[in-house]
Design a protein around this motif. Structure first.
Motif, PDB file in Angstrom:
ATOM      1  N   LEU A  78       0.869  -1.172   0.000  1.00 21.00           N
ATOM      2  CA  LEU A  78       0.000   0.000   0.000  1.00 21.00           C
ATOM      3  C   LEU A  78       0.905   1.221   0.000  1.00 21.00           C
ATOM      4  N   PRO A  79       0.450   2.361  -0.487  1.00 22.55           N
ATOM      5  CA  PRO A  79       1.325   3.527  -0.548  1.00 22.55           C
ATOM      6  C   PRO A  79       1.929   3.864   0.810  1.00 22.55           C
ATOM      7  N   GLU A  80       3.198   4.229   0.781  1.00 24.70           N
ATOM      8  CA  GLU A  80       3.870   4.636   2.006  1.00 24.70           C
ATOM      9  C   GLU A  80       3.694   6.128   2.170  1.00 24.70           C
ATOM     10  N   ASP A  81       4.373   6.688   3.176  1.00 23.47           N
ATOM     11  CA  ASP A  81       4.280   8.133   3.391  1.00 23.47           C
ATOM     12  C   ASP A  81       4.910   8.885   2.230  1.00 23.47           C
ATOM     13  N   ALA A  82       4.611  10.150   2.159  1.00 22.38           N
ATOM     14  CA  ALA A  82       5.137  11.003   1.089  1.00 22.38           C
ATOM     15  C   ALA A  82       6.658  10.925   1.037  1.00 22.38           C
ATOM     16  N   PRO A  83       7.244  11.025  -0.147  1.00 29.55           N
ATOM     17  CA  PRO A  83       8.677  10.802  -0.317  1.00 29.55           C
ATOM     18  C   PRO A  83       9.576  11.873   0.297  1.00 29.55           C
ATOM     19  N   SER A  84       9.087  13.048   0.554  1.00 34.37           N
ATOM     20  CA  SER A  84       9.966  14.053   1.154  1.00 34.37           C
ATOM     21  C   SER A  84       9.156  14.927   2.090  1.00 34.37           C
ATOM     22  N   PRO A  85       9.810  15.494   3.092  1.00 36.19           N
ATOM     23  CA  PRO A  85       9.039  16.317   4.033  1.00 36.19           C
ATOM     24  C   PRO A  85       8.447  17.563   3.370  1.00 36.19           C
ATOM     25  N   LEU A  86       9.040  18.000   2.272  1.00 33.32           N
ATOM     26  CA  LEU A  86       8.514  19.193   1.586  1.00 33.32           C
ATOM     27  C   LEU A  86       7.312  18.857   0.728  1.00 33.32           C
ATOM     28  N   LEU A  87       7.260  17.601   0.289  1.00 32.41           N
ATOM     29  CA  LEU A  87       6.193  17.194  -0.615  1.00 32.41           C
ATOM     30  C   LEU A  87       5.227  16.314   0.166  1.00 32.41           C
ATOM     31  N   THR A  88       4.304  16.954   0.866  1.00 32.70           N
ATOM     32  CA  THR A  88       3.364  16.167   1.654  1.00 32.70           C
ATOM     33  C   THR A  88       2.243  15.673   0.757  1.00 32.70           C
ATOM     34  N   GLU A  89       1.599  14.623   1.220  1.00 32.92           N
ATOM     35  CA  GLU A  89       0.498  14.094   0.436  1.00 32.92           C
ATOM     36  C   GLU A  89      -0.567  15.141   0.197  1.00 32.92           C
ATOM     37  N   GLU A  90      -0.793  16.001   1.192  1.00 31.71           N
ATOM     38  CA  GLU A  90      -1.832  17.015   1.040  1.00 31.71           C
ATOM     39  C   GLU A  90      -1.544  17.921  -0.145  1.00 31.71           C
ATOM     40  N   SER A  91      -0.275  18.081  -0.493  1.00 30.19           N
ATOM     41  CA  SER A  91       0.064  19.015  -1.569  1.00 30.19           C
ATOM     42  C   SER A  91      -0.291  18.456  -2.936  1.00 30.19           C
ATOM     43  N   TYR A  92      -0.321  17.123  -3.098  1.00 31.25           N
ATOM     44  CA  TYR A  92      -0.613  16.625  -4.442  1.00 31.25           C
ATOM     45  C   TYR A  92      -1.757  15.610  -4.502  1.00 31.25           C
ATOM     46  N   MET A  93      -2.194  15.082  -3.377  1.00 30.78           N
ATOM     47  CA  MET A  93      -3.255  14.080  -3.402  1.00 30.78           C
ATOM     48  C   MET A  93      -4.609  14.778  -3.487  1.00 30.78           C
ATOM     49  N   LYS A  94      -4.870  15.321  -4.661  1.00 25.73           N
ATOM     50  CA  LYS A  94      -6.155  15.974  -4.890  1.00 25.73           C
ATOM     51  C   LYS A  94      -6.713  15.406  -6.170  1.00 25.73           C
ATOM     52  N   GLU A  95      -8.011  15.514  -6.334  1.00 22.99           N
ATOM     53  CA  GLU A  95      -8.622  14.981  -7.547  1.00 22.99           C
ATOM     54  C   GLU A  95      -8.123  15.692  -8.799  1.00 22.99           C
ATOM     55  N   GLU A  96      -7.781  16.996  -8.650  1.00 17.58           N
ATOM     56  CA  GLU A  96      -7.265  17.728  -9.833  1.00 17.58           C
ATOM     57  C   GLU A  96      -5.956  17.118 -10.311  1.00 17.58           C
ATOM     58  N   THR A  97      -5.153  16.640  -9.365  1.00 16.35           N
ATOM     59  CA  THR A  97      -3.853  16.066  -9.734  1.00 16.35           C
ATOM     60  C   THR A  97      -4.045  14.815 -10.585  1.00 16.35           C
ATOM     61  N   LEU A  98      -5.122  14.067 -10.312  1.00 12.33           N
ATOM     62  CA  LEU A  98      -5.388  12.870 -11.111  1.00 12.33           C
ATOM     63  C   LEU A  98      -5.682  13.249 -12.561  1.00 12.33           C
ATOM     64  N   SER A  99      -6.456  14.324 -12.764  1.00 12.60           N
ATOM     65  CA  SER A  99      -6.724  14.787 -14.139  1.00 12.60           C
ATOM     66  C   SER A  99      -5.442  15.242 -14.811  1.00 12.60           C
ATOM     67  N   GLU A 100      -4.591  15.923 -14.044  1.00 13.91           N
ATOM     68  CA  GLU A 100      -3.317  16.395 -14.605  1.00 13.91           C
ATOM     69  C   GLU A 100      -2.414  15.217 -14.959  1.00 13.91           C
ATOM     70  N   LEU A 101      -2.460  14.181 -14.120  1.00 21.84           N
ATOM     71  CA  LEU A 101      -1.684  12.975 -14.415  1.00 21.84           C
ATOM     72  C   LEU A 101      -2.183  12.350 -15.705  1.00 21.84           C
ATOM     73  N   ALA A 102      -3.489  12.284 -15.872  1.00 22.60           N
ATOM     74  CA  ALA A 102      -4.060  11.723 -17.106  1.00 22.60           C
ATOM     75  C   ALA A 102      -3.587  12.523 -18.324  1.00 22.60           C
ATOM     76  N   SER A 103      -3.593  13.856 -18.227  1.00 21.20           N
ATOM     77  CA  SER A 103      -3.113  14.691 -19.355  1.00 21.20           C
ATOM     78  C   SER A 103      -1.649  14.405 -19.644  1.00 21.20           C
ATOM     79  N   ALA A 104      -0.849  14.295 -18.573  1.00 25.59           N
ATOM     80  CA  ALA A 104       0.582  14.022 -18.756  1.00 25.59           C
ATOM     81  C   ALA A 104       0.788  12.649 -19.405  1.00 25.59           C
TER      82      ALA A 104
END
Lengths: 162, 60
Positions: free
Chosen positions: A81-107
């Motif tokens: 299962l996913p572990e904690d965020a990879p760096s203290p600067l990049l918290t899950e709250e900063s990228y775990m949003k539904e908008e990020t999933l759409s951006e991932l799909a575009s990428a």
């Protein structure tokens, strides 16, 4: 802060919680019990939920994921299962949003077909690279190289978004 | 990046973004089509019969 009721959360998120739990827990009864556990926890901690810190969706997903993790641990089931965020600067709250999933799909749509499929099969469907090589009728070496290329491209495409 | 992708795709199992789900479904359907076409080539060459489950899967 918007007034959110437990009942509305249940109506809006029950199917998502159930789908997520079913993707990790095979036993139907256990899965149903865990769905109930999640909404009991949501109800119990609703007064502490702060919309400024995370969206409702991310909050409920986190409760759901932690509930599944606890269950797997208690039952000595090893599953990735996913572990904690990879760096203290990049918290899950900063990228775990539904908008990020759409951006991932575009990428992903900007990758070559093979690269996109490798990423989808590896991280979306959970197959190891060896099995992806068989499925795509490619050599393991070719899959490894394309996987690495895809990761590098995605890092470049997503760097401003996460 | 790998850990971020693992986290995002796990979140996808919950949030089910339609565009991302289409990408996952396309990849899975593509691999099923390859398996089915391999079986058909095998059959044409006088090999064993196609597993009906695979045909069922390809109709998705």
């Amino acid at each position: 802060m918007t007034e959110i009721s437990s009942e509305q959360i249940y109506l809006d998120y029950r199917s998502k919680v159930a789908a997520y739990i079913s993707s990790h827990i095979r036993n139907k009864e256990d899965a149903e019990d865990l769905v109930s556990d999640v909404f009991m926890k949501v109800h119990a901690s609703l007064d502490k939920f702060d919309e400024k810190k995370a969206s409702v969706s991310t909050w409920i997903y986190t409760i759901t994921r932690n509930t599944v993790t606890d269950f797997l641990r208690r039952n000595h089931i090893s599953e990735e299962l996913p572990e904690d965020a990879p760096s203290p600067l990049l918290t899950e709250e900063s990228y775990m949003k539904e908008e990020t999933l759409s951006e991932l799909a575009s990428a992903l749509n900007e990758l070559e077909d093979d690269e996109r499929r490798i990423i989808a099969l590896r991280y979306g469907s959970g197959f190891p690279l060896t099995e992806i090589a068989e499925k795509l009728d490619l050599s393991y070496g070719a899959v490894k190289i394309r996987h690495r290329k895809a990761l590098n491209k995605l890092e470049e495409l997503m760097k401003n978004k996460i | 990046m790998e850990q971020i992708l693992k986290n995002l795709f796990d979140f996808q199992r919950f949030a089910r973004d339609p565009a991302l789900q289409r990408i996952i479904d396309e990849a899975e359907n593509y691999t099923e089509a390859i398996e089915l076409s391999d079986d058909m080539l095998d059959l044409a060459a006088g090999g064993t019969a196609i597993d009906p489950q695979k045909i069922k899967g390809a109709k998705k």
